[in-house]
Design an enzyme around this catalytic site. Structure first.
Site, PDB file in Angstrom:
ATOM      1  N   SER A  18       0.790  -1.311  -0.174  1.00  0.00           N
ATOM      2  CA  SER A  18      -0.046  -0.069  -0.036  1.00  0.00           C
ATOM      3  C   SER A  18       0.795   1.253  -0.033  1.00  0.00           C
ATOM      4  O   SER A  18       0.295   2.287  -0.533  1.00  0.00           O
ATOM      5  CB  SER A  18      -1.102  -0.108   1.378  1.00  0.00           C
ATOM      6  OG  SER A  18      -0.174   0.091   2.565  1.00  0.00           O
ATOM      7  N   LEU A  91      17.619  -7.424   5.378  1.00  0.00           N
ATOM      8  CA  LEU A  91      18.751  -6.484   5.882  1.00  0.00           C
ATOM      9  C   LEU A  91      19.364  -6.136   4.473  1.00  0.00           C
ATOM     10  O   LEU A  91      19.611  -7.059   3.651  1.00  0.00           O
ATOM     11  CB  LEU A  91      19.410  -7.291   6.808  1.00  0.00           C
ATOM     12  CG  LEU A  91      20.703  -6.164   7.321  1.00  0.00           C
ATOM     13  CD1 LEU A  91      19.827  -5.200   8.324  1.00  0.00           C
ATOM     14  CD2 LEU A  91      21.609  -6.954   8.071  1.00  0.00           C
ATOM     15  N   ASN A 106      13.566   4.358   4.634  1.00  0.00           N
ATOM     16  CA  ASN A 106      12.935   3.274   4.838  1.00  0.00           C
ATOM     17  C   ASN A 106      11.609   3.919   5.920  1.00  0.00           C
ATOM     18  O   ASN A 106      12.045   4.937   6.406  1.00  0.00           O
ATOM     19  CB  ASN A 106      13.607   2.311   6.064  1.00  0.00           C
ATOM     20  CG  ASN A 106      12.731   1.008   6.651  1.00  0.00           C
ATOM     21  OD1 ASN A 106      12.022   0.520   5.872  1.00  0.00           O
ATOM     22  ND2 ASN A 106      12.830   0.821   7.764  1.00  0.00           N
ATOM     23  N   HIS A 108       9.359   2.868   9.242  1.00  0.00           N
ATOM     24  CA  HIS A 108       9.097   1.851  10.274  1.00  0.00           C
ATOM     25  C   HIS A 108       7.777   2.064  10.829  1.00  0.00           C
ATOM     26  O   HIS A 108       7.750   3.480  11.338  1.00  0.00           O
ATOM     27  CB  HIS A 108      10.364   1.952  11.299  1.00  0.00           C
ATOM     28  CG  HIS A 108       9.951   0.906  12.419  1.00  0.00           C
ATOM     29  ND1 HIS A 108      10.439  -0.476  12.069  1.00  0.00           N
ATOM     30  CD2 HIS A 108       9.690   0.684  13.585  1.00  0.00           C
ATOM     31  CE1 HIS A 108      10.387  -1.311  13.163  1.00  0.00           C
ATOM     32  NE2 HIS A 108       9.719  -0.499  13.955  1.00  0.00           N
ATOM     33  N   GLU A 178       1.628   6.726   7.557  1.00  0.00           N
ATOM     34  CA  GLU A 178       2.691   6.285   6.733  1.00  0.00           C
ATOM     35  C   GLU A 178       2.052   6.709   5.234  1.00  0.00           C
ATOM     36  O   GLU A 178       2.898   7.552   4.549  1.00  0.00           O
ATOM     37  CB  GLU A 178       2.555   4.981   6.494  1.00  0.00           C
ATOM     38  CG  GLU A 178       3.217   4.187   7.937  1.00  0.00           C
ATOM     39  CD  GLU A 178       3.489   2.688   7.630  1.00  0.00           C
ATOM     40  OE1 GLU A 178       4.073   2.529   6.632  1.00  0.00           O
ATOM     41  OE2 GLU A 178       3.308   2.011   8.647  1.00  0.00           O
TER      42      GLU A 178
HETATM   43  C1  GAR Z   1       3.951  -0.691   6.899  1.00  0.00           C
HETATM   44  O1  GAR Z   1       3.192  -0.512   7.867  1.00  0.00           O
HETATM   45  C2  GAR Z   1       5.768  -0.554   6.953  1.00  0.00           C
HETATM   46  O2  GAR Z   1       5.884   0.361   7.970  1.00  0.00           O
HETATM   47  C3  GAR Z   1       5.855  -1.792   7.620  1.00  0.00           C
HETATM   48  O3  GAR Z   1       5.469  -2.946   6.813  1.00  0.00           O
HETATM   49  C4  GAR Z   1       4.055  -2.301   6.403  1.00  0.00           C
HETATM   50  C5  GAR Z   1       4.059  -2.485   4.935  1.00  0.00           C
HETATM   51  O4  GAR Z   1       2.586  -2.201   4.347  1.00  0.00           O
HETATM   52  N1  GAR Z   1       7.371  -1.961   7.497  1.00  0.00           N
HETATM   53  C6  GAR Z   1       8.171  -2.478   8.826  1.00  0.00           C
HETATM   54  O5  GAR Z   1       7.517  -3.215   9.658  1.00  0.00           O
HETATM   55  C7  GAR Z   1       9.566  -2.659   8.388  1.00  0.00           C
HETATM   56  N2  GAR Z   1      10.316  -2.981   9.705  1.00  0.00           N
HETATM   57  P1  GAR Z   1       2.618  -1.849   2.780  1.00  0.00           P
HETATM   58  O6  GAR Z   1       3.063  -3.076   2.393  1.00  0.00           O
HETATM   59  O7  GAR Z   1       1.127  -2.265   2.836  1.00  0.00           O
HETATM   60  O8  GAR Z   1       3.092  -0.823   2.432  1.00  0.00           O
END
Ligand code: GAR
Length: 195
Positions: A18, A91, A106, A108, A178
């Site tokens: 997303s 990583l 990135n 988080h 986000e």
């Molecule tokens: C998001 O919430 C992002 O912050 C997290 O994975 C999700 C991906 O959502 N990332 C982590 O946790 C990295 N440590 P998406 O695929 O819908 O963008």
């Protein structure tokens, strides 16, 4: 009139995508930057279908190809300027970081340095926030270094944690942050990358 070349962004993602979609849509038609590639390590990840629907080239790689330089060569072949992780769970190898100094970002889903590190992704993060009894959470956008979630912070935004929250309801509140903030923060970084 001289137009500055658009900054070429590659997104690395492992999940639903997303954030990748928001980034692609934000930079569509932008004079600053554009998403030229979506690359992912999990063949079944939803991000590939989104990239396909949005007409952005997608590239699949294996864990070995991440480490042996195959992904790096692909990014260089595509003349990528900026690498943006959006739910990427592996990583990033040091060779890739050296090839893109300060150019790997990135997001988080928590207020780092709390609730970061290996294994802290997605619902694990939100469950840890609830288990710790924190009364706020949020997002951290940071540069990537060779350790999970430890690079320089560029931006944070906060939201409350409610007594009734589950990892799912908290995740939805954080994900909205986000989507609102990642594209403009990436754009700010792209604006500093004059070529
Ligand atoms: C998001 O919430 C992002 O912050 C997290 O994975 C999700 C991906 O959502 N990332 C982590 O946790 C990295 N440590 P998406 O695929 O819908 O963008």
């Amino acid at each position: 009139m001289h137009l500055r070349p658009v900054v070429r962004i590659a997104i690395l993602a492992s999940g639903g995508g997303s954030n990748a979609q928001r980034l692609i849509e934000h930079f569509r038609g932008s004079a600053v930057a554009g998403v030229v590639l979506v690359a992912g390590d999990r063949p079944q990840a939803g991000v590939f279908a989104r990239a396909w629907d949005l007409g952005v080239p997608a590239y699949r790689f294996t864990a070995v190809q991440l480490r042996d330089g195959t992904l790096l060569r692909e990014l260089q072949a595509q003349k990528v300027d900026l690498v943006v992780l959006a739910g990427f769970l592996r990583l990033v190898p040091v060779e890739l970081l050296r090839a893109f100094p300060d150019r790997v970002l990135n997001i988080h889903p928590a207020l780092l340095p709390r609730h970061g590190g290996k294994g802290m992704w997605g619902h694990h993060v939100h469950a840890a926030v609830l288990a710790a009894g924190d009364n706020e959470s949020g997002i951290t956008i940071h540069r990537v270094n060779e350790r999970y979630d430890e690079g320089e912070h560029l931006f944070q935004a906060r939201c409350p944690v409610l007594p009734t929250d589950t990892p799912g309801t908290l995740a939805a509140r954080v994900l909205a942050l986000e989507h609102a903030h990642y594209p403009p923060v990436v754009e700010r970084v792209a604006l500093t990358l004059g070529r």
